[in-house]
Design a protein around this motif. Structure first.
Motif, PDB file in Angstrom:
ATOM      1  N   THR A  58       0.854  -1.182   0.000  1.00 55.61           N
ATOM      2  CA  THR A  58       0.000   0.000   0.000  1.00 55.61           C
ATOM      3  C   THR A  58       0.894   1.238   0.000  1.00 55.61           C
ATOM      4  OG1 THR A  58      -0.122  -0.051   2.413  1.00 55.61           O
ATOM      5  CG2 THR A  58      -1.944  -1.048   1.215  1.00 55.61           C
ATOM      6  N   SER A  59       0.391   2.261  -0.590  1.00 58.14           N
ATOM      7  CA  SER A  59       1.122   3.535  -0.604  1.00 58.14           C
ATOM      8  C   SER A  59       0.712   4.344   0.616  1.00 58.14           C
ATOM      9  CB  SER A  59       0.788   4.320  -1.866  1.00 58.14           C
ATOM     10  OG  SER A  59       1.242   3.623  -2.993  1.00 58.14           O
TER      11      SER A  59
ATOM     12  N   GLN B  25       6.326  10.005   1.274  1.00 57.41           N
ATOM     13  CA  GLN B  25       5.585   9.065   0.415  1.00 57.41           C
ATOM     14  C   GLN B  25       6.339   7.743   0.487  1.00 57.41           C
ATOM     15  OE1 GLN B  25       4.998  10.304  -3.615  1.00 57.41           O
ATOM     16  NE2 GLN B  25       3.809   8.510  -4.118  1.00 57.41           N
ATOM     17  N   GLN B  26       5.700   6.731   1.034  1.00 58.63           N
ATOM     18  CA  GLN B  26       6.342   5.445   1.249  1.00 58.63           C
ATOM     19  C   GLN B  26       5.453   4.324   0.739  1.00 58.63           C
ATOM     20  OE1 GLN B  26       7.041   5.074   5.411  1.00 58.63           O
ATOM     21  NE2 GLN B  26       8.407   6.836   5.534  1.00 58.63           N
ATOM     22  N   THR B  27       6.075   3.200   0.514  1.00 54.43           N
ATOM     23  CA  THR B  27       5.346   1.987   0.176  1.00 54.43           C
ATOM     24  C   THR B  27       5.505   1.019   1.343  1.00 54.43           C
ATOM     25  OG1 THR B  27       5.776   2.293  -2.167  1.00 54.43           O
ATOM     26  CG2 THR B  27       5.123   0.098  -1.472  1.00 54.43           C
TER      27      THR B  27
ATOM     28  N   GLU C 218       1.093   8.138   2.183  1.00 57.87           N
ATOM     29  CA  GLU C 218       1.485   9.526   1.958  1.00 57.87           C
ATOM     30  C   GLU C 218       1.063  10.356   3.159  1.00 57.87           C
ATOM     31  OE1 GLU C 218       0.222  11.254  -1.716  1.00 57.87           O
ATOM     32  OE2 GLU C 218       0.520   9.389  -2.806  1.00 57.87           O
TER      33      GLU C 218
END
Length: 180
Positions: free
Chosen positions: A124-125, A146-148, A127
């Protein structure tokens, strides 16, 4: 070969027409002789119960058999010839389940306890953007990230199915344990 004359007459056609039809069809059928392919039996080969993979079907949807759900995606199903090993794998294209995009499920029924292994993987992203303050000091902090995030789900289990059917009624129950 002659037609059987003991056939009853039908209301629509006289007996002579039915006999003529039988005679015509009998002469049209080919005579099948024994060939080399049909006279030799199939060779007997030892079958190993460890032949676990036999892909038999696929679907343009993601099928979750344990949850009995169907979503957009792709599924591949395999069952060995003895029916003791069942493998399903798939891609779930439903955005609500993006943390479980890829799924593989293995069920082994060759021993009395049935063993299950289910692995799901997705991402999932994440932010986060904005400002916040700390109560202890008067600083204003800015956050822009902003990470995954990767999700892994592994479930293993064993179950003992019982069949206590008698007569015309089918009765089953299953005791089992799962570890997630």
């Amino acid at each position: 070969m002659h037609a059987d004359t003991s056939l009853p007459e039908t209301k629509d056609q006289p007996t002579s027409m039915i006999h003529q039809l039988v005679e015509d069809l009998t002469h049209q059928e080919p005579v099948v002789e024994k060939t080399e392919a049909t006279s030799h039996p199939y060779p007997v080969k030892k079958y190993s119960k460890w032949n676990l993979l036999n892909v038999h079907s696929w679907a343009p949807t993601f099928v979750n058999f344990s949850g009995e759900n169907i979503y957009t995606g792709l599924s591949v199903m395999s069952q060995n010839l003895l029916g003791t090993t069942i493998i399903t794998a798939g891609y779930n294209g439903n955005p609500a389940y993006e943390s479980e995009k890829y799924n593989i499920n293995l069920t082994y029924r060759g021993l009395y306890p049935i063993f299950d292994l289910d692995y799901r993987f997705g991402d999932t992203s994440f932010e986060m953007e904005g400002f916040y303050t700390n109560e202890e000091d008067d600083f204003i902090y800015g956050v822009n990230t902003q990470q995954t995030i990767y999700h892994h789900y592994l479930r293993a289990g064993a179950s003992l199915p019982f069949n206590i059917s008698r007569g015309h009624y089918s009765r089953h129950f299953e005791a089992g344990a799962r570890l997630t």
